[in-house]
Motif scaffolding. Sequence first.
Motif, PDB file in Angstrom:
ATOM      1  N   LEU A  82      -9.091   8.059  69.708  1.00 55.50           N
ATOM      2  CA  LEU A  82      -7.831   7.763  69.028  1.00 55.50           C
ATOM      3  C   LEU A  82      -7.766   8.450  67.671  1.00 55.50           C
ATOM      4  CD1 LEU A  82      -5.177   6.153  68.855  1.00 55.50           C
ATOM      5  CD2 LEU A  82      -6.494   4.318  67.817  1.00 55.50           C
ATOM      6  N   ALA A  83      -8.842   8.402  66.906  1.00 53.98           N
ATOM      7  CA  ALA A  83      -8.857   9.059  65.599  1.00 53.98           C
ATOM      8  C   ALA A  83      -8.689  10.570  65.743  1.00 53.98           C
ATOM      9  CB  ALA A  83     -10.159   8.737  64.864  1.00 53.98           C
ATOM     10  N   GLY A  84      -9.373  11.161  66.718  1.00 56.89           N
ATOM     11  CA  GLY A  84      -9.223  12.598  66.952  1.00 56.89           C
ATOM     12  C   GLY A  84      -7.810  12.959  67.390  1.00 56.89           C
ATOM     13  N   GLY A  85      -7.205  12.107  68.220  1.00 59.87           N
ATOM     14  CA  GLY A  85      -5.832  12.355  68.655  1.00 59.87           C
ATOM     15  C   GLY A  85      -4.838  12.264  67.508  1.00 59.87           C
ATOM     16  N   LEU A  86      -5.012  11.278  66.651  1.00 58.88           N
ATOM     17  CA  LEU A  86      -4.114  11.158  65.497  1.00 58.88           C
ATOM     18  C   LEU A  86      -4.287  12.331  64.541  1.00 58.88           C
ATOM     19  CD1 LEU A  86      -4.334   7.338  64.756  1.00 58.88           C
ATOM     20  CD2 LEU A  86      -2.401   8.588  65.711  1.00 58.88           C
ATOM     21  N   LEU A  87      -5.522  12.755  64.344  1.00 58.45           N
ATOM     22  CA  LEU A  87      -5.745  13.923  63.491  1.00 58.45           C
ATOM     23  C   LEU A  87      -5.187  15.197  64.116  1.00 58.45           C
ATOM     24  CD1 LEU A  87      -9.247  13.588  61.863  1.00 58.45           C
ATOM     25  CD2 LEU A  87      -7.034  13.698  60.768  1.00 58.45           C
ATOM     26  N   LEU A  88      -5.203  15.272  65.440  1.00 60.32           N
ATOM     27  CA  LEU A  88      -4.601  16.427  66.101  1.00 60.32           C
ATOM     28  C   LEU A  88      -3.110  16.489  65.794  1.00 60.32           C
ATOM     29  CD1 LEU A  88      -4.769  18.846  68.011  1.00 60.32           C
ATOM     30  CD2 LEU A  88      -4.351  17.248  69.898  1.00 60.32           C
TER      31      LEU A  88
END
Length: 177
Positions: free
Chosen positions: A105-111
Amino acid sequence: MPNSHGRFRRFYGAGLPHLLVLTGCFLIAGWALTALGPDRLFGAEVWWQSVAVWFVGAAVVVDLVLLPLCAAANRALVAALGSPRTNPRTGPRIPVINHIRVPVLAGGLLLVVFLPGIIEQGARTHLAATGHAHAPFLERWLWLTFLFCCLSALAYAVRYCVRRGRRTPSTEGERDD
């Protein structure tokens, strides 16, 4: 005779605080639309850059594409890992599923945050304003996502070690799942 609160809830479907918060949200949205102006809400020259198109597009993409994909991925993850079971002798095992969900989720939001830089949208403007190229955005996103995964794995290892340290002497010889 039913009280007025019960009649209001039955008529409206929720309580008075819900109505007040929703009314406040609509007032703020109306103020923002008034401040922005209808001419900026939808531009005829470059229609795809207008606020209305991006707002509707984001709602459609989130509701019709991302949420079903996330739900499917979550079902696959739960099916692959199983749900946390409780062993009567050793207690519940440490669930790994949230240690996967959080960094993803954190990686997706940063993407989402880094995507304009990754695809070099507005490269000339960015270069003129900052003097820096867009090149490091992909690398930074990958490193941050890797860091989130490592921190999550470390948190899981700490939880696992702490749990093993708290085992009772009667369960020492038993295997931990």
